[in-house]
Design an enzyme around this catalytic site. Structure first.
Site, PDB file in Angstrom:
ATOM      1  N   ASP A   1      -8.463  18.021  31.535  1.00 15.87           N
ATOM      2  CA  ASP A   1      -9.586  17.870  32.476  1.00 15.87           C
ATOM      3  C   ASP A   1     -10.546  16.758  32.041  1.00 15.87           C
ATOM      4  OD1 ASP A   1      -8.540  20.433  31.854  1.00 15.87           O
ATOM      5  OD2 ASP A   1     -10.026  21.444  33.092  1.00 15.87           O
TER       6      ASP A   1
ATOM      7  N   ASP B   1     -18.431  18.177  29.952  1.00 17.10           N
ATOM      8  CA  ASP B   1     -18.354  18.177  31.412  1.00 17.10           C
ATOM      9  C   ASP B   1     -19.400  17.297  32.084  1.00 17.10           C
ATOM     10  OD1 ASP B   1     -16.090  19.738  31.984  1.00 17.10           O
ATOM     11  OD2 ASP B   1     -17.179  21.547  31.401  1.00 17.10           O
TER      12      ASP B   1
HETATM   13  N1  GLY Z   1     -12.426  21.893  34.266  1.00 17.65           N
HETATM   14  C1  GLY Z   1     -12.092  23.244  34.466  1.00 17.65           C
HETATM   15  C2  GLY Z   1     -11.080  23.523  35.515  1.00 17.65           C
HETATM   16  O1  GLY Z   1     -10.417  22.680  36.038  1.00 17.65           O
HETATM   17  O2  GLY Z   1     -10.935  24.691  35.823  1.00 17.65           O
END
Ligand code: GLY
Length: 399
Positions: free
Chosen positions: A175, A115
């Site tokens: 994501d 992330d």
């Molecule tokens: N990256 C996590 C979400 O979109 O909840």
């Protein structure tokens, strides 16, 4: 076939011809009031827990929930402060943005998560776009070095999660497309092409394995880390493995549009256009264009909405509109999404501890953050508003 032929035409036609206008001075003045209030609330929650740095959501009792810098959402609030500085030009917002951004810097060496882009690019990257502070560039380059350690050449992807090892050996989530922006930017800043190559490999592998024939995407693809073979196609936050989790579709749309920005590779542009087609043509897309949390949620229309997905889609469509032959249509649809979010999804001023948008959904399957404000909904809403403004003024999205 998951979408009704003709609906896109109708939506797009309306979007193209209905001049949806958003009153930017009012919306930003309201956003400023909300954020000022949030700045007063934060120290009260922080008093005995100094490692909590950024607001994420409200808990079930309506209390402000802050997160530590290691949380995937820590960079959004600093990014919002940069957006308020960008809009108002006021030093006060720059100072707040600098202070909250500095609290994320330690993440540049945290290799325990994919992330990095969300955390560092939404804070330092947004700050760099606006200020060109060379120190911020260095943080982005170091963060890209750290993120690159998660790349597996046999798979061709960056590993997303280290948790849930009982379920997945090498999980990659849609994501993760969003984290590639940091890698592309780091190559521009440093001249080191290794980051760019990793980003391209990840985007290509994801294009091959995450998408169904209708261009909806799976949430989690689990790979064999030695052979690179696909082991499982799953969901984590969507309704089912075969469903289309709304925010995942939004990440894909935004992600491939951004890949085209850095590479000018037509296949990314076409991928983004196909994803837009899936989203906008979906028979379960509500009239106000704010999706249910999953396009295939079984209880529609009695399912929670996800305003965060709508905000990401709007922002992504504005960028896509600058590259695509269907640009006027995408821009019209994005205007309509912003109109809906502005008219029907904003918190009253002085409520919600300063969050701007209501009605987002974090993870319905785990009954977590359902129908709540979320910092990333606010971040992409403000980003989309600024993109709307720039396009109206016939300015580039980046300068
Ligand atoms: N990256 C996590 C979400 O979109 O909840």
């Amino acid at each position: 076939m998951k979408y009704a032929i003709g609906l896109l035409g109708a939506l797009l036609f309306q979007g193209a011809v209905v001049a949806q206008t958003v009153n930017l001075p009012t919306v930003f003045s309201d956003a400023v009031k909300q954020t000022e209030w949030m700045l007063k609330e934060i120290p009260q929650v922080q008093s005995d827990k100094k490692d909590l740095v950024s607001p994420r959501t409200l808990d079930s009792s309506g209390n402000l929930r802050l997160v530590a810098s290691r949380d995937w959402t820590s960079g959004f609030f600093p990014g919002e402060l940069w957006f308020l500085y960008e809009y108002t030009g006021k030093e006060h917002w720059k100072e707040e943005a600098q202070q909250f951004t500095a609290k994320i810097e330690r993440e540049k060496t945290n290799a325990g998560t994919h992330d990095m882009g969300f955390k560092v690019y939404c804070s330092f990257g947004t700050g760099y776009r606006i200020t060109h502070d060379p120190k911020y560039r260095e943080v982005i380059i170091q963060s890209a070095k750290t993120l690159s350690t998660r790349f597996n050449p046999a798979v061709g992807c960056i590993r997303s999660w280290d948790h849930s090892r009982d379920k997945w050996g090498f999980p990659v989530i849609i994501d993760n497309m969003m984290n590639l922006e940091l890698l592309f930017a780091a190559t521009k800043f440093s001249g080191d092409s290794s980051f760019y190559k990793i980003a391209v490999s990840h985007a290509n592998t994801t294009m091959k394995n995450h998408f169904r024939p209708d261009y909806s995407s799976y949430h989690v693809i689990d790979y064999d880390s030695l052979t690179g073979k696909v082991v499982k196609k799953n969901t984590h936050q969507g309704y089912s493995h075969e469903s289309a989790w709304s925010r995942g579709q939004a990440w894909g749309l935004y992600g491939y549009t951004m890949c085209y920005r850095f590479t000018h590779d037509k296949k990314y542009l076409e991928q983004a256009e196909h994803i837009a087609q899936f989203i906008l043509n979906n028979r379960n897309m509500p009239k106000d264009l704010v999706p249910y949390y999953d396009f295939d949620a079984p209880g529609i229309p009695n399912e929670p909405r996800d305003a965060s997905a709508a905000a990401v889609i709007a922002s992504g469509l504005y960028e896509l509109s600058t590259y695509s032959k269907k640009g006027a249509i995408y821009r019209g649809v994005a205007n309509r999404i912003l109109g809906s979010l502005t008219d029907k999804y904003r918190s009253p001023i002085g409520a919600s501890k300063g969050f701007i948008l209501l009605h987002s959904t974090g993870s319905k399957p785990s009954n977590s953050e359902v129908d709540v404000p979320l910092c990333y909904a606010d971040y992409y809403y403000l980003e989309a508003l600024l993109r709307y403004k720039r396009l109206k003024e016939k300015k580039s999205l980046w300068k």
